[in-house]
Scaffold this motif. Structure first.
Motif, mmCIF file in Angstrom:
data_model
loop_
_atom_site.group_PDB
_atom_site.id
_atom_site.type_symbol
_atom_site.label_atom_id
_atom_site.label_comp_id
_atom_site.label_asym_id
_atom_site.label_seq_id
_atom_site.Cartn_x
_atom_site.Cartn_y
_atom_site.Cartn_z
ATOM 1 N N GLY A 116 0.825 -1.204 0.000
ATOM 2 C CA GLY A 116 0.000 0.000 0.000
ATOM 3 C C GLY A 116 0.862 1.258 0.000
ATOM 4 O O GLY A 116 0.571 2.230 -0.703
ATOM 5 N N THR A 250 -5.574 -0.422 0.946
ATOM 6 C CA THR A 250 -4.630 -1.287 0.212
ATOM 7 C C THR A 250 -4.038 -2.350 1.131
ATOM 8 O O THR A 250 -3.874 -3.505 0.729
ATOM 9 C CB THR A 250 -3.467 -0.466 -0.381
ATOM 10 O OG1 THR A 250 -3.887 0.866 -0.550
ATOM 11 C CG2 THR A 250 -3.019 -1.057 -1.677
ATOM 12 N N GLN A 274 -8.703 -6.073 -5.305
ATOM 13 C CA GLN A 274 -8.754 -4.627 -5.053
ATOM 14 C C GLN A 274 -10.058 -4.039 -5.611
ATOM 15 O O GLN A 274 -10.713 -3.221 -4.958
ATOM 16 C CB GLN A 274 -7.555 -3.959 -5.737
ATOM 17 C CG GLN A 274 -7.456 -2.476 -5.462
ATOM 18 C CD GLN A 274 -6.102 -2.110 -4.889
ATOM 19 O OE1 GLN A 274 -5.083 -2.679 -5.272
ATOM 20 N NE2 GLN A 274 -6.067 -1.189 -3.968
#
Ligand code: SKM
Length: 280
Positions: A116, A250, A274
């Motif tokens: 992330g 993330t 995602q």
């Protein structure tokens, strides 16, 4: 290929977790029969003393594996047979694979945060970073930050012994002086390039900010690992000032990507997971 998977998440106050849906939908997409249950200590009126019973029960009921979240990521360790190098280094476990009568602990949070951080805050200054919190998730984030090249990390944690333990293990792995126990928050914040919150303050069930928001400045980047809500009070203030920010989404996705792979032995499609997350 894995025919079916039965997995679960053990933690307190986890009803809003997106992890079950992330795993089950990726399982669907891959033709794997996948069931992911919440084992919520709050709902069961249990605490970490129940971990030995819950682990045995999961084994007896044929669970493939478990994710472990707040407040059990460290308490679970003495109950395991083996740890991955990553989990041992970090001193916290968020993924347990149950196989052939063995319980093997892993940590996918560090990898999730690092992914992330690389995607969401590319090119930010990483000289000095202030980290709020040094618990189970905090240990993983701290290890990830130093592995990403942060020169000095100041850890602010309400339990002094816990802060010192984390700082010692960080310095042992990354070199003396790379991590320090934070003492003067205002000074540390004035000198910092970035701030990371790893405390639960800001979660839907624990609203507020983990530090006085007056300490934020526009030049600071601000990262959060909480993802319900996706925009915490801290991030809201930071964005209003114009800070570069990273939300906890993330990390939530990539810890699940890696855990899915550990449970199934099959590669997950990270981009698809995602997308699912963003659509939830
Ligand atoms: O490490 C993760 C865990 O695997 C799942 C989770 C959740 O669903 O809230 C949070 C993190 O602790």
């Amino acid at each position: 290929k894995t025919a079916s998977v039965l997995a679960g998440l053990i933690g307190a106050g986890i009803q809003l977790s997106r992890t079950p849906a992330l795993h089950e939908r990726e399982g669907d997409a891959q033709g794997i029969r996948y069931l992911y249950r919440l084992i919520d200590l709050d709902q069961l009126k249990l605490d970490t003393n129940a971990l030995p019973d819950l682990l045995s029960a999961a084994e007896r009921m044929g669970f493939t594996g478990l994710n472990i979240t707040f407040p059990a990521k460290q308490a679970i360790i003495p109950l395991l047979d083996e740890l991955s190098d990553e989990a041992r280094g970090i001193g916290a476990v968020n993924t347990v694979v149950l196989k052939d009568g063995k319980r093997v602990g892993h940590n996918t949070d560090a990898l999730g945060f690092a992914e992330g951080f690389r995607r969401g805050l590319p090119g930010v200054a990483i000289g000095r970073v202030v980290q709020m919190g040094g618990g189970g998730a905090g240990a993983a984030v701290a290890h990830a930050l130093l592995a990403e090249g942060v020169e000095q990390l100041s850890v602010f944690e309400v339990e002094p012994a816990r802060a010192q333990g984390l700082v010692d293990s960080l310095n042992e792995r990354f070199g003396q002086g790379r991590a320090v126990v934070g003492r003067d928050l205002a000074t540390a914040m004035a000198e910092a390039d970035g701030l990371v919150n790893t405390t639960p303050v800001g979660m839907a069930k624990l609203p507020g900010a983990p530090l006085p928001v007056e300490l934020l400045r526009p030049a600071l980047w601000v990262a959060e690992i909480i993802y319900f809500p996706l925009e915490t009070e801290l991030l809201r203030h930071a964005r209003a000032l114009g800070c570069r920010t990273l939300d906890g989404g993330t990390m939530a996705v990539f810890q699940a990507v890696k855990a899915f792979e550990l449970f199934t032995g099959v590669q997950a499609d990270a981009e698809r997971m995602q997308e699912h997350f963003l659509g939830m």
